[in-house]
Write a protein that holds these residues in place. Sequence first.
Motif, PDB file in Angstrom:
ATOM      1  N   PHE A   1      50.714  46.574  47.355  1.00 44.87           N
ATOM      2  CA  PHE A   1      50.431  47.852  46.716  1.00 44.87           C
ATOM      3  C   PHE A   1      51.313  48.045  45.482  1.00 44.87           C
ATOM      4  CE2 PHE A   1      51.127  52.375  46.062  1.00 44.87           C
ATOM      5  CZ  PHE A   1      49.836  52.857  46.022  1.00 44.87           C
ATOM      6  N   SER A   2      52.592  47.778  45.600  1.00 47.51           N
ATOM      7  CA  SER A   2      53.528  47.990  44.486  1.00 47.51           C
ATOM      8  C   SER A   2      53.209  47.092  43.296  1.00 47.51           C
ATOM      9  CB  SER A   2      54.964  47.732  44.942  1.00 47.51           C
ATOM     10  OG  SER A   2      55.308  48.578  45.991  1.00 47.51           O
ATOM     11  N   ILE A   3      52.966  45.839  43.574  1.00 52.44           N
ATOM     12  CA  ILE A   3      52.650  44.901  42.486  1.00 52.44           C
ATOM     13  C   ILE A   3      51.335  45.290  41.821  1.00 52.44           C
ATOM     14  CG2 ILE A   3      51.995  42.515  41.988  1.00 52.44           C
ATOM     15  CD1 ILE A   3      54.064  41.699  44.152  1.00 52.44           C
ATOM     16  N   THR A   4      50.351  45.627  42.637  1.00 56.09           N
ATOM     17  CA  THR A   4      49.044  46.003  42.090  1.00 56.09           C
ATOM     18  C   THR A   4      49.145  47.278  41.265  1.00 56.09           C
ATOM     19  OG1 THR A   4      47.976  44.983  44.002  1.00 56.09           O
ATOM     20  CG2 THR A   4      46.646  46.484  42.693  1.00 56.09           C
ATOM     21  N   LEU A   5      49.878  48.271  41.756  1.00 56.49           N
ATOM     22  CA  LEU A   5      50.040  49.515  41.007  1.00 56.49           C
ATOM     23  C   LEU A   5      50.748  49.252  39.680  1.00 56.49           C
ATOM     24  CD1 LEU A   5      49.626  52.576  40.926  1.00 56.49           C
ATOM     25  CD2 LEU A   5      51.847  52.823  42.043  1.00 56.49           C
ATOM     26  N   PHE A   6      51.753  48.404  39.698  1.00 60.14           N
ATOM     27  CA  PHE A   6      52.466  48.045  38.477  1.00 60.14           C
ATOM     28  C   PHE A   6      51.487  47.473  37.444  1.00 60.14           C
ATOM     29  CE2 PHE A   6      54.926  44.918  35.983  1.00 60.14           C
ATOM     30  CZ  PHE A   6      55.871  45.770  35.416  1.00 60.14           C
ATOM     31  N   TYR A   7      50.643  46.524  37.867  1.00 60.95           N
ATOM     32  CA  TYR A   7      49.689  45.914  36.945  1.00 60.95           C
ATOM     33  C   TYR A   7      48.619  46.910  36.497  1.00 60.95           C
ATOM     34  CZ  TYR A   7      51.635  41.275  37.558  1.00 60.95           C
ATOM     35  OH  TYR A   7      52.468  40.194  37.553  1.00 60.95           O
ATOM     36  N   PHE A   8      48.177  47.753  37.397  1.00 64.20           N
ATOM     37  CA  PHE A   8      47.177  48.753  37.018  1.00 64.20           C
ATOM     38  C   PHE A   8      47.740  49.713  35.978  1.00 64.20           C
ATOM     39  CE2 PHE A   8      44.389  47.349  40.269  1.00 64.20           C
ATOM     40  CZ  PHE A   8      43.173  47.988  40.118  1.00 64.20           C
TER      41      PHE A   8
ATOM     42  N   LEU B   1      43.517  37.359  32.194  1.00 57.50           N
ATOM     43  CA  LEU B   1      44.525  37.063  33.218  1.00 57.50           C
ATOM     44  C   LEU B   1      44.034  36.078  34.268  1.00 57.50           C
ATOM     45  CD1 LEU B   1      45.828  40.678  33.876  1.00 57.50           C
ATOM     46  CD2 LEU B   1      46.718  38.984  32.286  1.00 57.50           C
ATOM     47  N   ILE B   2      42.892  35.490  34.061  1.00 55.83           N
ATOM     48  CA  ILE B   2      42.258  34.730  35.127  1.00 55.83           C
ATOM     49  C   ILE B   2      42.928  33.381  35.400  1.00 55.83           C
ATOM     50  CG2 ILE B   2      40.509  33.380  33.912  1.00 55.83           C
ATOM     51  CD1 ILE B   2      38.566  34.672  36.072  1.00 55.83           C
ATOM     52  N   GLY B   3      43.827  32.925  34.561  1.00 55.20           N
ATOM     53  CA  GLY B   3      44.473  31.623  34.699  1.00 55.20           C
ATOM     54  C   GLY B   3      44.772  31.180  36.111  1.00 55.20           C
ATOM     55  N   GLU B   4      45.928  31.540  36.598  1.00 51.59           N
ATOM     56  CA  GLU B   4      46.345  31.066  37.912  1.00 51.59           C
ATOM     57  C   GLU B   4      45.997  32.034  39.034  1.00 51.59           C
ATOM     58  OE1 GLU B   4      50.942  32.359  37.522  1.00 51.59           O
ATOM     59  OE2 GLU B   4      50.200  30.745  36.266  1.00 51.59           O
ATOM     60  N   LEU B   5      45.504  33.175  38.679  1.00 52.26           N
ATOM     61  CA  LEU B   5      45.218  34.184  39.696  1.00 52.26           C
ATOM     62  C   LEU B   5      43.759  34.188  40.135  1.00 52.26           C
ATOM     63  CD1 LEU B   5      47.284  37.090  38.126  1.00 52.26           C
ATOM     64  CD2 LEU B   5      47.968  35.556  39.959  1.00 52.26           C
ATOM     65  N   TRP B   6      42.950  33.350  39.554  1.00 50.46           N
ATOM     66  CA  TRP B   6      41.546  33.185  39.847  1.00 50.46           C
ATOM     67  C   TRP B   6      40.761  34.448  39.581  1.00 50.46           C
ATOM     68  CZ3 TRP B   6      37.975  33.831  44.181  1.00 50.46           C
ATOM     69  CH2 TRP B   6      36.851  33.025  44.064  1.00 50.46           C
ATOM     70  N   ILE B   7      40.061  34.995  40.539  1.00 48.01           N
ATOM     71  CA  ILE B   7      39.132  36.101  40.319  1.00 48.01           C
ATOM     72  C   ILE B   7      39.769  37.482  40.488  1.00 48.01           C
ATOM     73  CG2 ILE B   7      38.290  36.228  42.689  1.00 48.01           C
ATOM     74  CD1 ILE B   7      35.920  36.288  39.763  1.00 48.01           C
ATOM     75  N   LEU B   8      40.967  37.562  41.008  1.00 47.81           N
ATOM     76  CA  LEU B   8      41.589  38.848  41.320  1.00 47.81           C
ATOM     77  C   LEU B   8      41.715  39.789  40.123  1.00 47.81           C
ATOM     78  CD1 LEU B   8      44.289  37.742  43.905  1.00 47.81           C
ATOM     79  CD2 LEU B   8      42.034  38.712  44.335  1.00 47.81           C
ATOM     80  N   PRO B   9      42.113  39.321  38.942  1.00 44.54           N
ATOM     81  CA  PRO B   9      42.201  40.248  37.805  1.00 44.54           C
ATOM     82  C   PRO B   9      40.855  40.840  37.406  1.00 44.54           C
ATOM     83  CG  PRO B   9      43.420  38.250  37.331  1.00 44.54           C
ATOM     84  CD  PRO B   9      42.658  38.005  38.600  1.00 44.54           C
ATOM     85  N   VAL B  10      39.813  40.032  37.467  1.00 41.58           N
ATOM     86  CA  VAL B  10      38.486  40.540  37.109  1.00 41.58           C
ATOM     87  C   VAL B  10      38.030  41.553  38.152  1.00 41.58           C
ATOM     88  CG1 VAL B  10      36.069  39.918  36.776  1.00 41.58           C
ATOM     89  CG2 VAL B  10      37.870  38.466  35.833  1.00 41.58           C
ATOM     90  N   LEU B  11      38.260  41.262  39.409  1.00 44.57           N
ATOM     91  CA  LEU B  11      37.906  42.184  40.484  1.00 44.57           C
ATOM     92  C   LEU B  11      38.642  43.513  40.323  1.00 44.57           C
ATOM     93  CD1 LEU B  11      36.473  42.764  43.183  1.00 44.57           C
ATOM     94  CD2 LEU B  11      38.461  41.761  44.322  1.00 44.57           C
TER      95      LEU B  11
END
Length: 188
Positions: free
Chosen positions: A110-117, A153-163
């Motif tokens: 949650f914390s990491i995702t909120l930071f990126y959002f 951001l799709i490099g090493e994180l695959w589909i998660l940034p697009v999602l």
Amino acid sequence: MIEGKRRIRVKHLLLKIAVFSIFSFLIMVSETPSYLKIIFISVMLFFFLPFRYEFFTKERMWRKFIAAVSGTIIFTMLVLFVPVLLSGDLTNFSIFIESGDSLGYSILVFSITLFYFLIYGLPVSLLSDWLAARYPHRMVAAGFVHFGFGMLLIGELWILPVLSAMIFWVIDELLRRRTAKEVAEVNI
């Protein structure tokens, strides 16, 4: 009157500089790859563009913040529950929950995702509002902007940034429609 407006603009600029500096520092000391650091800091520079003060309305910023927090909650739940549902093995998930690690892991995600959002998603969403307003199909244009910046951001994180970008976009559009509907009802 003019002096008061000037003071507000100076305070607004100082607040932008402080927020930019704090988040830039956090990004620079993180373990994030260098190319992502450059992208994040570049997107944050969006706030320094000379937009009219009316662009950063309280309603718009509040809507974006709610979209970021809601998107974070949905994305965190997807990250935690979808792998379990896809595997069909609920025993591993029950062991995960009972182990006590689940709360810590959930808070970390949650914390990491909120930071990126907030660092990446919020400026991109504001940029999409600004760009999409110039096209007749505003909603589609805004979706493409979100999708495009998710692809960066799709490099090493695959589909998660697009999602996550698409989640942010959908929530923001739903909030935008709800707000427009409420305003129309008040004006009737």
